[in-house]
Design a protein around this motif. Structure first.
Motif, mmCIF file in Angstrom:
data_model
loop_
_atom_site.group_PDB
_atom_site.id
_atom_site.type_symbol
_atom_site.label_atom_id
_atom_site.label_comp_id
_atom_site.label_asym_id
_atom_site.label_seq_id
_atom_site.Cartn_x
_atom_site.Cartn_y
_atom_site.Cartn_z
ATOM 1 N N PRO A 222 -116.200 4.362 -50.694
ATOM 2 C CA PRO A 222 -116.324 5.214 -49.504
ATOM 3 C C PRO A 222 -115.645 6.569 -49.643
ATOM 4 O O PRO A 222 -116.136 7.568 -49.097
ATOM 5 C CB PRO A 222 -115.669 4.361 -48.408
ATOM 6 C CG PRO A 222 -115.860 2.954 -48.858
ATOM 7 C CD PRO A 222 -115.721 3.011 -50.346
ATOM 8 N N VAL A 223 -114.535 6.640 -50.365
ATOM 9 C CA VAL A 223 -113.894 7.934 -50.614
ATOM 10 C C VAL A 223 -114.791 8.811 -51.479
ATOM 11 O O VAL A 223 -114.912 10.025 -51.251
ATOM 12 C CB VAL A 223 -112.516 7.733 -51.272
ATOM 13 C CG1 VAL A 223 -111.870 9.071 -51.605
ATOM 14 C CG2 VAL A 223 -111.607 6.930 -50.364
ATOM 15 N N VAL A 224 -115.438 8.211 -52.475
ATOM 16 C CA VAL A 224 -116.377 8.954 -53.317
ATOM 17 C C VAL A 224 -117.516 9.511 -52.477
ATOM 18 O O VAL A 224 -117.911 10.679 -52.624
ATOM 19 C CB VAL A 224 -116.911 8.043 -54.442
ATOM 20 C CG1 VAL A 224 -118.033 8.739 -55.208
ATOM 21 C CG2 VAL A 224 -115.787 7.657 -55.396
ATOM 22 N N ALA A 225 -118.052 8.703 -51.575
ATOM 23 C CA ALA A 225 -119.137 9.173 -50.704
ATOM 24 C C ALA A 225 -118.667 10.308 -49.801
ATOM 25 O O ALA A 225 -119.388 11.290 -49.595
ATOM 26 C CB ALA A 225 -119.670 8.007 -49.876
ATOM 27 N N ALA A 226 -117.454 10.200 -49.260
ATOM 28 C CA ALA A 226 -116.934 11.246 -48.373
ATOM 29 C C ALA A 226 -116.757 12.565 -49.114
ATOM 30 O O ALA A 226 -117.119 13.639 -48.600
ATOM 31 C CB ALA A 226 -115.604 10.790 -47.765
#
Length: 550
Positions: A222-226
């Protein structure tokens, strides 16, 4: 040729002769070949001569492979299929086969469990090589549950004895981001230079997120997506968080939460800027180029000499000469709406080769410019800029065009890309870098807030209990020392409310306090355990003596 006493199967004639070439019986009258006449019985049991068509110990007619060989062949075909879908190269596929052969004693296997073992071994091989392969992506390709795959990974790691970061490194979140940039459909149509620029910006922000503990104890995807969504917005790429989360196999709601936490961190960093109070969660994306520029320059700055630096210069931590020089320039074109208060941060555009005449580091250290001074310079410049805008409306100011809306091309030079954080660093090196914010882990901050909220509830419960037990006593709020003045005012205001405002947690805390449970235990929040031990159990039950049967 010779005759036989046996009759013809067609005309019943006894004139049968044997052909010397084929050995078959032929009727001399009608010429019909007699069937089943040349059968040669195989005698001698299992050790006798082999038959003509079937071999002992084989499966199928005419096959030359045993059951084990066929099982191994089908298993290796399945390994090649799944590793190809995962995008793994041939050498890595061979490493997966070798690992599975070691685990199964070269028996391989069949059944529903075998694809899960293939996915687990593929994940372990990539982790051993310090390469990125998210376990969620493996579970999606294999077609299994992520938790079941995780249990198989744990069994493989335990069987192989992989211990320590050298044998089984941590998950590479930077490599995962770089892989997502290469495979994302949103960036597939961009040029190579722009993709490389986006990659460096994303790596910088991902490692800043690691420094701010946004990945600690959490799933990294999710951090990568953000970060992908944020760098896409900064570079004018149309990205939706739902599409990006689906591409990286991350949960959409969790990706939105990480995106919000990333923006909140940028807002905290922006508070060090002269107009930081104007940066909010709603306009931080528009201010992000200047906030990231500040972070980049701060990460490139040398450590401050604590014996010579003042508190003000320690907080600012940037080249004050560039800041003031650029803020006082009058001939800078800004691609913003001049009527918008939110876009005031566009005036902070620092150039490396500005016109500020530096006299050396010693003189800069003696400047002692505080936040108040910077704010004064900034307000003076805003007043002058407002005067120019009014003069422009009357026609006295020439050569300046009125622009509306936020235009990223006006700040195209905000990214330098020379910071070490654009390259993959070790965790120790990331933590040593200064990017303008030293945040605590969000889970720790949330836990502190929960503890503080429970402490207020405990104090309020103690006041309610004391009021019931001693209704004629003096002012309870002033008499109890454990409550601070702020907590007392909150409790007094709460006491004026209806009784229904007391929720179930307040009633449980009151019950535990009446049973003399320590407040430190109540603050931890394990209500079910405390109720079972102190309330419903009531301690150790006495033994009931057994009655004699009459």
């Amino acid at each position: 040729m010779s005759s036989s006493s046996r009759g013809c199967t067609s005309c019943r004639s006894n004139s049968l002769v044997r052909d010397d070439i084929t050995g078959n019986l032929i009727c001399a009258t009608c010429g019909i070949v007699q069937e089943f006449d040349n059968f040669d019985a195989q005698l001698g049991g299992l050790n006798g001569p082999q038959g003509t068509f079937v071999r002992v110990g084989t499966a199928g007619t005419g096959t030359l492979y045993s059951y084990k060989e066929k099982k191994v062949f089908e298993a290796q075909k399945l390994i090649d299929y799944f590793t190809s879908r995962l995008g793994l190269s041939g050498p890595i596929s061979n490493d997966v086969k070798t690992m599975i052969a070691r685990i199964t004693d070269e028996e391989f296997g069949q059944g529903d469990w075998f694809p899960i073992l293939i996915g687990a071994c593929a994940y372990v091989v990539m982790r051993k090589d310090n390469k990125s392969l998210p376990i969620a992506e493996v579970a999606s390709v294999i077609g299994t549950d992520i938790y079941e795959l995780g249990r198989m990974v744990a069994r493989v790691v335990d069987f192989l004895g992989l211990k320590g970061p050298q044998e089984f490194p941590e998950f590479d979140v930077v490599g995962s981001f770089e892989r997502a940039v290469r495979t994302s459909l949103s960036f597939s149509r961009l040029g190579r230079d722009k993709v490389e620029r986006i990659r460096k910006q994303g790596v910088f922000l991902v490692q800043c997120a690691v420094k701010w503990f946004l990945t600690t104890g959490r799933r990294p995807l999710p951090v990568v997506a953000a970060v992908l969504v944020l760098v896409g917005e900064l570079n004018g790429v149309d990205t939706r968080i739902e599409d990006v989360a689906r591409e990286v196999h991350a949960n959409v709601s969790t990706s939105r939460l990480r995106y919000r936490e990333l923006l909140e961190s940028l807002v905290e960093v922006a508070q060090a800027l002269p107009w930081g109070k104007d940066v909010t969660l709603k306009n931080v994306v528009k201010n992000a180029p200047f906030v990231i520029q500040y972070m980049e320059r701060k990460s490139m700055a040398k450590p401050i000499d604590m014996t010579r630096a003042t508190k003000e210069s320690e907080v600012v931590g940037v080249d004050l000469g560039d800041v003031i020089s650029e803020c006082l320039r009058k001939d800078v074109e800004y691609g913003i709406d001049v009527n918008s208060r939110e876009n005031d941060s566009q005036y902070f555009e620092v150039e490396e080769n500005s016109g500020f005449a530096r006299s050396g580091d010693d003189e800069l250290d003696r400047m002692k410019i505080s936040h108040e001074c910077l704010s004064f310079f900034y307000n003076e410049f805003l007043n002058e800029a407002g005067h120019e805008k009014s003069m422009e409306g009357s026609g006295e100011v020439r050569g300046r065009k009125r622009k509306r809306g936020f235009e990223l091309h006006a700040c195209r030079d905000w990214w330098n890309g020379k910071s070490e954080l654009t390259k993959k660093l070790l965790l120790r090196q990331i933590l040593e870098k200064d990017v303008g914010l030293d945040a605590l882990p969000p889970s720790f901050v949330s836990g502190c807030r929960v503890y503080k909220r429970r402490r207020k509830k405990i104090n309020a419960a103690k006041l309610r209990i004391k009021r019931v037990m001693d209704p004629s006593g003096p002012d309870l709020i002033e008499s109890i020392d454990i409550c601070s003045s702020e907590d007392a005012r909150a409790v007094k205001k709460r006491n004026r409310k209806r009784v229904s405002d007391v929720d179930w947690e307040d009633l449980i805390i009151e019950t535990l306090l009446l049973h003399e449970v320590r407040e430190e235990e109540i603050e931890k929040g394990h209500y079910n355990t405390l109720l079972e031990v102190h309330v419903f159990n009531g301690g150790v039950m006495p033994e009931v003596p057994a009655t004699k049967a009459k």
